[in-house]
Design a protein around this motif. Structure first.
Motif, PDB file in Angstrom:
ATOM      1  N   PHE A  70      -2.416  12.000   3.371  1.00  0.00           N
ATOM      2  CA  PHE A  70      -2.699  11.310   2.030  1.00  0.00           C
ATOM      3  C   PHE A  70      -3.481  10.223   2.040  1.00  0.00           C
ATOM      4  O   PHE A  70      -3.037   8.850   1.577  1.00  0.00           O
ATOM      5  CB  PHE A  70      -1.074  10.627   1.700  1.00  0.00           C
ATOM      6  N   GLY A 108       3.211   3.407   8.584  1.00  0.00           N
ATOM      7  CA  GLY A 108       3.271   3.807   7.041  1.00  0.00           C
ATOM      8  C   GLY A 108       2.884   5.468   7.171  1.00  0.00           C
ATOM      9  O   GLY A 108       1.614   5.530   6.748  1.00  0.00           O
ATOM     10  N   GLY A 110       3.442   8.601   6.062  1.00  0.00           N
ATOM     11  CA  GLY A 110       3.348   9.711   5.030  1.00  0.00           C
ATOM     12  C   GLY A 110       4.391  10.849   5.706  1.00  0.00           C
ATOM     13  O   GLY A 110       5.376  10.508   6.340  1.00  0.00           O
ATOM     14  N   ASN A 130       8.051   5.023   8.993  1.00  0.00           N
ATOM     15  CA  ASN A 130       7.829   5.184   7.675  1.00  0.00           C
ATOM     16  C   ASN A 130       9.216   4.700   6.683  1.00  0.00           C
ATOM     17  O   ASN A 130      10.172   4.784   7.468  1.00  0.00           O
ATOM     18  CB  ASN A 130       7.731   6.836   7.136  1.00  0.00           C
ATOM     19  N   GLN A 135      10.009  11.782   2.981  1.00  0.00           N
ATOM     20  CA  GLN A 135       8.738  11.870   3.646  1.00  0.00           C
ATOM     21  C   GLN A 135       9.203  12.427   5.309  1.00  0.00           C
ATOM     22  O   GLN A 135       8.326  13.143   5.862  1.00  0.00           O
ATOM     23  CB  GLN A 135       7.656  10.552   3.701  1.00  0.00           C
ATOM     24  N   ASP A 158      11.323  -0.495   7.874  1.00  0.00           N
ATOM     25  CA  ASP A 158      10.360  -1.198   6.957  1.00  0.00           C
ATOM     26  C   ASP A 158       9.124  -1.770   7.946  1.00  0.00           C
ATOM     27  O   ASP A 158       9.460  -2.429   9.030  1.00  0.00           O
ATOM     28  CB  ASP A 158      11.017  -2.343   6.471  1.00  0.00           C
ATOM     29  N   PHE A 159       7.871  -1.576   7.676  1.00  0.00           N
ATOM     30  CA  PHE A 159       7.027  -2.224   8.322  1.00  0.00           C
ATOM     31  C   PHE A 159       6.818  -3.803   8.332  1.00  0.00           C
ATOM     32  O   PHE A 159       6.042  -4.407   9.349  1.00  0.00           O
ATOM     33  CB  PHE A 159       5.422  -1.482   8.495  1.00  0.00           C
ATOM     34  N   ILE A 175      -3.052   3.874   7.956  1.00  0.00           N
ATOM     35  CA  ILE A 175      -3.999   4.507   6.977  1.00  0.00           C
ATOM     36  C   ILE A 175      -3.441   4.589   5.571  1.00  0.00           C
ATOM     37  O   ILE A 175      -2.442   5.213   5.525  1.00  0.00           O
ATOM     38  CB  ILE A 175      -4.291   6.171   7.596  1.00  0.00           C
TER      39      ILE A 175
HETATM   40  C1  LIG Z   1      -0.497   6.463   0.848  1.00  0.00           C
HETATM   41  S1  LIG Z   1       0.811   7.022   2.262  1.00  0.00           S
HETATM   42  C2  LIG Z   1      -0.088   7.290   3.553  1.00  0.00           C
HETATM   43  C3  LIG Z   1       0.332   8.169   4.497  1.00  0.00           C
HETATM   44  C4  LIG Z   1      -0.269   8.393   5.656  1.00  0.00           C
HETATM   45  N1  LIG Z   1      -0.677   7.303   6.415  1.00  0.00           N
HETATM   46  C5  LIG Z   1      -1.440   9.273   5.491  1.00  0.00           C
HETATM   47  O1  LIG Z   1      -2.490   8.811   5.519  1.00  0.00           O
HETATM   48  O2  LIG Z   1      -1.043  10.636   5.273  1.00  0.00           O
HETATM   49  C6  LIG Z   1       1.618   5.341   2.612  1.00  0.00           C
HETATM   50  C7  LIG Z   1       2.619   5.222   3.167  1.00  0.00           C
HETATM   51  O3  LIG Z   1       3.095   4.050   3.541  1.00  0.00           O
HETATM   52  C8  LIG Z   1       4.628   4.136   3.582  1.00  0.00           C
HETATM   53  N2  LIG Z   1       5.144   2.561   3.474  1.00  0.00           N
HETATM   54  C9  LIG Z   1       4.920   1.959   2.499  1.00  0.00           C
HETATM   55  N3  LIG Z   1       5.494   0.545   2.589  1.00  0.00           N
HETATM   56  C10 LIG Z   1       5.977   0.917   3.739  1.00  0.00           C
HETATM   57  C11 LIG Z   1       7.037  -0.109   4.426  1.00  0.00           C
HETATM   58  N4  LIG Z   1       7.428  -1.358   3.868  1.00  0.00           N
HETATM   59  N5  LIG Z   1       7.428   0.307   5.634  1.00  0.00           N
HETATM   60  C12 LIG Z   1       7.158   1.633   6.171  1.00  0.00           C
HETATM   61  N6  LIG Z   1       6.575   2.317   5.498  1.00  0.00           N
HETATM   62  C13 LIG Z   1       5.802   2.089   4.284  1.00  0.00           C
HETATM   63  C14 LIG Z   1       4.828   5.147   2.526  1.00  0.00           C
HETATM   64  O4  LIG Z   1       6.226   5.507   2.698  1.00  0.00           O
HETATM   65  C15 LIG Z   1       3.755   6.073   2.696  1.00  0.00           C
HETATM   66  O5  LIG Z   1       4.506   7.122   3.818  1.00  0.00           O
END
Ligand SMILES: C[S@@+](CC[C@H](N)C(=O)[O-])C[C@H]1O[C@@H](n2cnc3c(N)ncnc32)[C@H](O)[C@@H]1O
Length: 353
Positions: A70, A108, A110, A130, A135, A158-159, A175
Motif C-alpha cells: 500500500f 505499520g 499493512g 500493525n 489487516q 501500537d507503534f 513505509i
Molecule cells: C498506508 S498503510 C502502509 C502499509 C505498508 N507499510 C505498505 O506499504 O503496504 C499504513 C499502515 O500503518 C498502520 N498503522 C497506522 N497507525 C499505526 C499505529 N499507531 N500502530 C501500528 N500500526 C499503525 C496501518 O494499520 C497501516 O497498516
C-alpha cells in the motif's frame, strides 16, 4: 493471491466492523476531519480509533485497486507500477544493508506486501507491526500462501508503545505508515529504543514540502483532503520529520525527497488525466466503473451500507494526492536513512567528540 475481485471488495469492506455498523463508522470517521468540521487535536487524541476505522473501511479497496503493497514509488519510464513498487522495496533493503538471518521490524506493515518481498529478497526474518486486526488476518493468510509464515510474523500493537524489549532488531523500516503517528518524536523514539545500537532505520515518509504555504487556502484544502482520504491526523513538513528524527537520537545518514527527480511522478497511477491499461482501475473510466459497481453491490446488499461513502472519500483522497503532487506541496516518497549511534564503538566516540 491478493483479494482483487469485485466480490472480495464487497465482502471485505468494513474489515472487523460489523456490517450493520459500517455506515455509522463512516459518519464518525468523516467527522474527525477538517472537511467535516473536525479538529487536529481530536484526531491526535483519538488516533487509534480514527486510523483503525479508516483501515477497516478501506483495506479491501486498497487490495482491489493497488495490490498487496500500500505505497507509492518513484518510477522509471517503461516500468510498471508493480515493478516500481518492488524495486523501491529492494532499494530500501539494500540501503539498510540487510544480511541473511537478520531480525527486521516493519513498522505499520499493512497486509505485509513489502514484508514478504523484503524477507524473500534479503533472506531475513521480518516482523510486521500493525494495530489493525483485519489487516493482520489478511497478512497471515498471504504469508502462508507466499511460504514465509515460518520466518515472518505479525504483532498487533501500537507503534507509539511497542511490545518489544530495547535493542531487539538488526534493522527497522517504515513505509507510508509513521505519517499516522500523532507525534513524530514519540514514534521515532520507540523505533530508536527497539533498534540495536549501530543499526539503521529507513523510511518512506508522507510529508508536506517547503513549497506548502499554510496561509494559502487552496494548499490547506489539498492538505485536508489528503488527511481525510488517508486517515492522517496532521501531515508534517519534511523538515519537521528530520528534526524529530534527530530529537529522537538518530544520526541522519542521508535524506531526499525522491519525487524530485523521479522520471514518472509517484502520483501518476491516480491521475485521471492519464490513461493506463496496466493500472486501469485508477483511471477516470476505471474509477467510474468502480463507483457504479460499488453502488450496485450496496443496492443488492452484497456490500454494506456506507460503501459508496468510502469510495467517495477515497476519490477525494486521490484528487488531493494528485493536486498536492502536481503543485509539489506534498510528497509520498520522502526517504531517509538514519543510524542509532553505538556509544560503545570507540571509533564513533573518537570522531564525534
Ligand atoms: C498506508 S498503510 C502502509 C502499509 C505498508 N507499510 C505498505 O506499504 O503496504 C499504513 C499502515 O500503518 C498502520 N498503522 C497506522 N497507525 C499505526 C499505529 N499507531 N500502530 C501500528 N500500526 C499503525 C496501518 O494499520 C497501516 O497498516
Amino acid at each position: 493471491m491478493s483479494k482483487a475481485g469485485a466480490l472480495d471488495l464487497a465482502t471485505g469492506l468494513g474489515g472487523k466492523i460489523d456490517k450493520n455498523d459500517v455506515l455509522s463508522a463512516v459518519d464518525k470517521y468523516e467527522k474527525y476531519h477538517v472537511c467535516y468540521g473536525g479538529e487536529e487535536q481530536e484526531r491526535k487524541s483519538n488516533y487509534t480509533d480514527m486510523v483503525n476505522k479508516y483501515y477497516d473501511l478501506v483495506t479491501s479497496f486498497y487490495e482491489y485497486g493497488w495490490g498487496e503493497s500500500f505505497h507509492f514509488a518513484p518510477r522509471w519510464k517503461g516500468e510498471s507500477l508493480r515493478e516500481s513498487i518492488k524495486r523501491n522495496q529492494h532499494f530500501l533493503a539494500l540501503q539498510l544493508g540487510l544480511k541473511p538471518g537478520q531480525k527486521v521490524l516493519d513498522v505499520g506493515c499493512g497486509i505485509g506486501g513489502p514484508l514478504r518481498e523484503i524477507a524473500r529478497f534479503s533472506s531475513t526474518s521480518v516482523t510486521g507491526l500493525n494495530n489493525n486486526e483485519y489487516q493482520i488476518e489478511r497478512g497471515r493468510a498471504l504469508n502462508c500462501i507466499a511460504g514465509v509464515d515460518q520466518t515472518c510474523d505479525f504483532i498487533k500493537a501500537d507503534f507509539m508503545k511497542m511490545p518489544f524489549p530495547d535493542n531487539s532488531f538488526d534493522a527497522v523500516y517504515a513505509i507510508a505508515a509513521t505519517c499516522h503517528a500523532p507525534d513524530a518524536v514519540g514514534c521515532y523514539e520507540e523505533i530508536y529504543r527497539v533498534l540495536k545500537p549501530g543499526q539503521c532505520f529507513a523510511v518512506y515518509e508522507w510529508c508536506m514540502t517547503d513549497a506548502f504555504d499554510p496561509s494559502n487556502e487552496e494548499h490547506q484544502k489539498i492538505k485536508a483532503e489528503i488527511e481525510l482520504g488517508n486517515g492522517l491526523p496532521d501531515i508534517r513538513l519534511t523538515r519537521q520529520c528530520l528534526e524529530a528524527l534527530k530529537q529522537a537520537g538518530f544520526e541522519v545518514i542521508w535524506e531526499k525527497d525522491l519525487a524530485v527527480d523521479s522520471p514518472l511522478p509517484w502520483y501518476l497511477p491516480l491521475d485521471k488525466s492519464h490513461f493506463s491499461l496496466g493500472n486501469f482501475r485508477s483511471t477516470a473510466l476505471g474509477s467510474l466503473i468502480t463507483k457504479y459497481m460499488v453502488m450496485a453491490l450496496e443496492k443488492v446488499g452484497l456490500a454494506p451500507k456506507g460503501s459508496q461513502r468510502v469510495q467517495a472519500f477515497l476519490e477525494k483522497a486521490a484528487d488531493g494526492l494528485v493536486a498536492g503532487g502536481k503543485k509539489e506541496i506534498f510528497t509520498a516518497v520522502y526517504f531517509f536513512l538514519a543510524r542509532k549511534p553505538n556509544f560503545d564503538d570507540l571509533s564513533y566516540v573518537e570522531t564525534t567528540f
